[in-house]
Design an enzyme around this catalytic site. Structure first.
Site, PDB file in Angstrom:
ATOM      1  N   GLU A 239       0.811  -1.228   0.000  1.00  0.00           N
ATOM      2  CA  GLU A 239       0.000   0.000   0.000  1.00  0.00           C
ATOM      3  C   GLU A 239       0.841   1.274   0.000  1.00  0.00           C
ATOM      4  O   GLU A 239       1.762   1.433   0.800  1.00  0.00           O
ATOM      5  CB  GLU A 239      -0.928   0.010   1.223  1.00  0.00           C
ATOM      6  CG  GLU A 239      -1.871   1.210   1.248  1.00  0.00           C
ATOM      7  CD  GLU A 239      -2.907   1.140   2.357  1.00  0.00           C
ATOM      8  OE1 GLU A 239      -3.706   2.079   2.476  1.00  0.00           O
ATOM      9  OE2 GLU A 239      -2.914   0.143   3.111  1.00  0.00           O
TER      10      GLU A 239
ATOM     11  N   LYS B 189      -8.690  -0.938   1.065  1.00  0.00           N
ATOM     12  CA  LYS B 189      -9.752  -1.419   1.954  1.00  0.00           C
ATOM     13  C   LYS B 189     -10.580  -2.413   1.162  1.00  0.00           C
ATOM     14  O   LYS B 189     -11.119  -2.083   0.105  1.00  0.00           O
ATOM     15  CB  LYS B 189     -10.655  -0.271   2.447  1.00  0.00           C
ATOM     16  CG  LYS B 189     -10.163   0.363   3.732  1.00  0.00           C
ATOM     17  CD  LYS B 189     -10.396  -0.556   4.910  1.00  0.00           C
ATOM     18  CE  LYS B 189      -9.564  -0.183   6.124  1.00  0.00           C
ATOM     19  NZ  LYS B 189      -8.211  -0.719   6.076  1.00  0.00           N
TER      20      LYS B 189
END
Length: 395
Positions: free
Chosen positions: A195, A211
């Site tokens: 990420e 997410k």
């Protein structure tokens, strides 16, 4: 010891920093001017930086447990190299044979992992389930809409001289876009982070929160089904979209009017161990925005907090039972032209030489649609294969 750092800065290259020529340690959220002054003083050099999650609590004025590790550390390597397509290039500082060998050695594969590493969860299974259900009550009462609830796994009595074998093992088994390593006298880490937190390119700032998670399949047909289900899953999409809205709000504090935009919403990205939903949000920065201004606006990152951000941070501090420290923080580089790229420190193993302790955190978004047992299994999906690379885990 000779400090070393690695950051994967493109698909085919790594930046490598050897030694420390100058360093800045931020111990409180009142040192913003000193931080910006240090960056300005060392412009035209590559800087490595690590940001403690607890700094975010200070920014939000949320009380937290005492931090053992620096809130923020930034340093100028004595020598900086670029590894690209298996070739090493000297970039900055003082090129020496010893430093070149220290850089080259990082990717040699003859080091051995410690034996009999036994990971143990700080939060047992039943307590985790109880706390997730308690957090759902807070959501029902309207205290929060979503919270990233985390747990920590530790292994004690570990003697390490460096993190090289952990870095090599992660890179071999779980190569990810924002892989990193850092070794200092007081702390070390090896990260297989997928990420990006934020990236600055010229006047543009980019954030890419993750997410939404699904496991990898065993066949092509199963993979396609898992990807399709993740794309349309209302719970997973809701997790992502709520954080997109939070990031848009964060960026608006430092963006020119009307420039905040969602470039990609809930796109599925595939990694060696999981499929993930990633969104891309960008903006054009106002004039004279400093590095500290950006941190104060967007840190801690929404994907590791929840919404509203301050309430989520307060509740995670209360329910998690441990200090996240570097986990959920960020590691990356500031380039000589002032651009930078920072990851999110997930899928990361941290070593504390004083305590002789390894730690690895994992978490997931809790919403009103969450099932506590399913959230626990998602944590196992995210981190189980990583822990298994280095030993056994007591779940």
């Amino acid at each position: 010891m000779l400090e070393r750092a690695i950051f994967r800065n493109s698909e085919d290259s790594f930046l490598i920093g050897i030694g420390c020529e100058a360093a800045f340690h931020q111990e409180s959220s009142r040192q913003w001017n000193e931080l910006d002054a240090f960056i300005e003083q060392h412009k035209n050099r590559t800087l490595f930086t690590i940001i403690n999650y607890q700094l975010g609590s200070d920014i939000l004025n949320v009380s937290h447990k005492p931090n053992v590790l620096p809130l923020l550390q930034i340093w100028v390597p004595k020598s900086t190299y670029l590894l690209q397509n298996d070739r090493y290039f000297f970039l900055e500082g003082k090129d020496s044979h010893a430093h070149f060998e220290a850089a080259r050695q990082l990717f040699q594969t003859d080091t051995q992992l410690p034996e009999n590493i036994q990971w143990k969860a700080k939060t047992d299974h039943e307590t985790y389930l109880q706390r997730v259900n308690k957090l759902k009550e807070h959501i029902q009462f309207g205290d929060i809409y979503e919270i990233n609830f985390c747990q920590l796994f530790e292994a004690s009595g570990i003697e390490l001289e460096n993190m090289q074998p952990f870095f090599q093992t992660l890179w071999k088994n779980n190569p990810t876009p924002f892989t990193a390593l850092a070794e200092t006298e007081n702390w070390m880490l090896a990260s297989a982070s997928p990420e990006r937190f934020i990236r600055k390119v010229g006047n543009q700032l980019i954030s890419q929160p993750i997410k939404g998670t699904a496991p990898r399949g065993k066949t092509i047909t199963e993979e396609r089904e898992l990807i399709r289900n993740l794309e349309i899953n209302p719970k997973e999409r809701a997790e992502n979209i709520m954080i997109v809205d939070l990031v848009r709000n964060d960026l608006s504090q430092i963006a020119t009017k009307g420039s905040v935009r969602v470039d990609e919403l809930c796109a599925v990205y595939t990694f060696p161990t999981v499929h993930q939903l990633i969104s891309t949000i960008s903006c054009e920065l106002k004039k004279n925005i400093r590095f500290s201004d950006i941190l104060k606006a967007v840190f801690p990152m929404g994907s590791m907090t929840g919404a509203p951000k301050k309430a989520a941070v307060e509740l995670s501090e209360y329910y998690e039972g441990f200090s996240r420290e570097f986990y959920s923080g960020s590691f990356g580089v500031i380039y000589p032209n002032g651009d930078f790229d920072l990851n999110v420190l997930i899928r990361t193993i941290v070593y504390n030489p004083q305590l002789k302790q390894l730690s690895c955190g994992v978490g997931g978004a809790i919403t009103i649609l969450s099932d506590a047992e399913a959230e626990y299994e998602e944590c196992r999906t995210k981190v189980g294969k990583i822990l298994a690379l280095f030993g056994t885990c007591q779940w």
